[in-house]
Design a protein around this motif. Structure first.
Motif, PDB file in Angstrom:
ATOM      1  N   UNK A  89     -18.194  33.223  -0.672  1.00 27.75           N
ATOM      2  CA  UNK A  89     -18.580  31.901  -1.172  1.00 27.75           C
ATOM      3  C   UNK A  89     -20.040  31.642  -0.870  1.00 27.75           C
ATOM      4  N   UNK A  90     -20.650  30.892  -1.756  1.00 31.93           N
ATOM      5  CA  UNK A  90     -22.042  30.472  -1.580  1.00 31.93           C
ATOM      6  C   UNK A  90     -22.083  28.960  -1.745  1.00 31.93           C
ATOM      7  N   UNK A  91     -22.773  28.309  -0.855  1.00 34.00           N
ATOM      8  CA  UNK A  91     -22.935  26.858  -0.941  1.00 34.00           C
ATOM      9  C   UNK A  91     -24.375  26.543  -1.319  1.00 34.00           C
ATOM     10  N   UNK A 119     -19.334  36.387 -10.025  1.00 29.77           N
ATOM     11  CA  UNK A 119     -19.182  34.976  -9.657  1.00 29.77           C
ATOM     12  C   UNK A 119     -20.485  34.222  -9.845  1.00 29.77           C
ATOM     13  N   UNK A 120     -20.377  32.969 -10.110  1.00 28.00           N
ATOM     14  CA  UNK A 120     -21.532  32.088 -10.131  1.00 28.00           C
ATOM     15  C   UNK A 120     -21.173  30.800  -9.404  1.00 28.00           C
ATOM     16  N   UNK A 121     -22.179  30.190  -8.841  1.00 32.61           N
ATOM     17  CA  UNK A 121     -21.978  28.963  -8.074  1.00 32.61           C
ATOM     18  C   UNK A 121     -22.981  27.914  -8.544  1.00 32.61           C
ATOM     19  N   UNK A 122     -22.552  26.650  -8.430  1.00 32.09           N
ATOM     20  CA  UNK A 122     -23.375  25.531  -8.877  1.00 32.09           C
ATOM     21  C   UNK A 122     -23.522  24.521  -7.752  1.00 32.09           C
ATOM     22  N   UNK A 123     -24.691  23.879  -7.730  1.00 33.67           N
ATOM     23  CA  UNK A 123     -24.873  22.755  -6.834  1.00 33.67           C
ATOM     24  C   UNK A 123     -24.249  21.511  -7.449  1.00 33.67           C
ATOM     25  N   UNK A 124     -24.317  20.428  -6.703  1.00 36.48           N
ATOM     26  CA  UNK A 124     -23.668  19.194  -7.146  1.00 36.48           C
ATOM     27  C   UNK A 124     -24.511  18.438  -8.176  1.00 36.48           C
ATOM     28  N   UNK A 125     -25.753  18.825  -8.316  1.00 32.32           N
ATOM     29  CA  UNK A 125     -26.632  18.152  -9.266  1.00 32.32           C
ATOM     30  C   UNK A 125     -27.453  17.073  -8.595  1.00 32.32           C
ATOM     31  N   UNK A 159     -31.088  24.685  -1.249  1.00 31.73           N
ATOM     32  CA  UNK A 159     -30.817  25.434  -0.026  1.00 31.73           C
ATOM     33  C   UNK A 159     -29.502  26.186  -0.179  1.00 31.73           C
ATOM     34  N   UNK A 160     -29.555  27.498   0.045  1.00 34.95           N
ATOM     35  CA  UNK A 160     -28.386  28.348  -0.144  1.00 34.95           C
ATOM     36  C   UNK A 160     -27.832  28.767   1.211  1.00 34.95           C
ATOM     37  N   UNK A 161     -26.528  28.853   1.295  1.00 34.19           N
ATOM     38  CA  UNK A 161     -25.888  29.336   2.521  1.00 34.19           C
ATOM     39  C   UNK A 161     -24.613  30.076   2.149  1.00 34.19           C
ATOM     40  N   UNK A 162     -24.100  30.822   3.123  1.00 32.61           N
ATOM     41  CA  UNK A 162     -22.908  31.611   2.866  1.00 32.61           C
ATOM     42  C   UNK A 162     -23.272  33.035   2.509  1.00 32.61           C
ATOM     43  N   UNK A 163     -22.623  33.589   1.532  1.00 32.28           N
ATOM     44  CA  UNK A 163     -22.768  34.991   1.153  1.00 32.28           C
ATOM     45  C   UNK A 163     -23.999  35.217   0.284  1.00 32.28           C
ATOM     46  N   UNK A 164     -25.151  34.799   0.759  1.00 30.92           N
ATOM     47  CA  UNK A 164     -26.368  34.859  -0.052  1.00 30.92           C
ATOM     48  C   UNK A 164     -26.853  36.284  -0.275  1.00 30.92           C
TER      49      UNK A 164
END
Length: 116
Positions: free
Chosen positions: A1-3, A103-109, A23-28
């Protein structure tokens, strides 16, 4: 997971500058591309800028010459530098990253509002 956590948005006058941070965290370590998208009211979400692990970047024609993207590897942060903002840039801006494996990840906007 990436946050992903975006910051730096706000309400500014046309002609101003803003820098958005993601700012990225997790499995970067598994990421190969990062970028910014935006969605204006009643419109589709569109790509604004992208940056790859190689350092290669792309910027949408609509913002070319005004926006740029950069990455600070040590801080695990991606930036969108926005200059000479126009009311047409008003939108919710999203940070998005791509991971090896699909996989792709999105921020909250984050909201950017530009008034004339």
């Amino acid at each position: 997971q990436v946050q992903l956590v975006e910051s730096g948005g706000g309400t500014v006058q046309a002609g101003s500058s803003l820098t958005l941070s993601c700012a990225m965290s997790g499995r970067t370590f598994s990421l190969y591309a990062m970028g910014w998208w935006r969605q204006a009211p009643g419109k589709e979400r569109d790509t604004v800028a992208r940056i790859w692990l190689s350092g290669q970047t792309m910027v949408a024609d609509s913002v070319k010459g005004r926006f740029s993207i950069s990455r600070d590897t040590a801080k695990e942060t991606v930036y969108l530098h926005m200059n000479n903002l126009e009311p047409e840039d008003t939108a919710v801006y999203y940070c998005q990253v791509n991971e090896y494996g699909g996989n792709e990840y999105w921020g909250q906007g984050i909201q950017v509002t530009v008034f004339s």
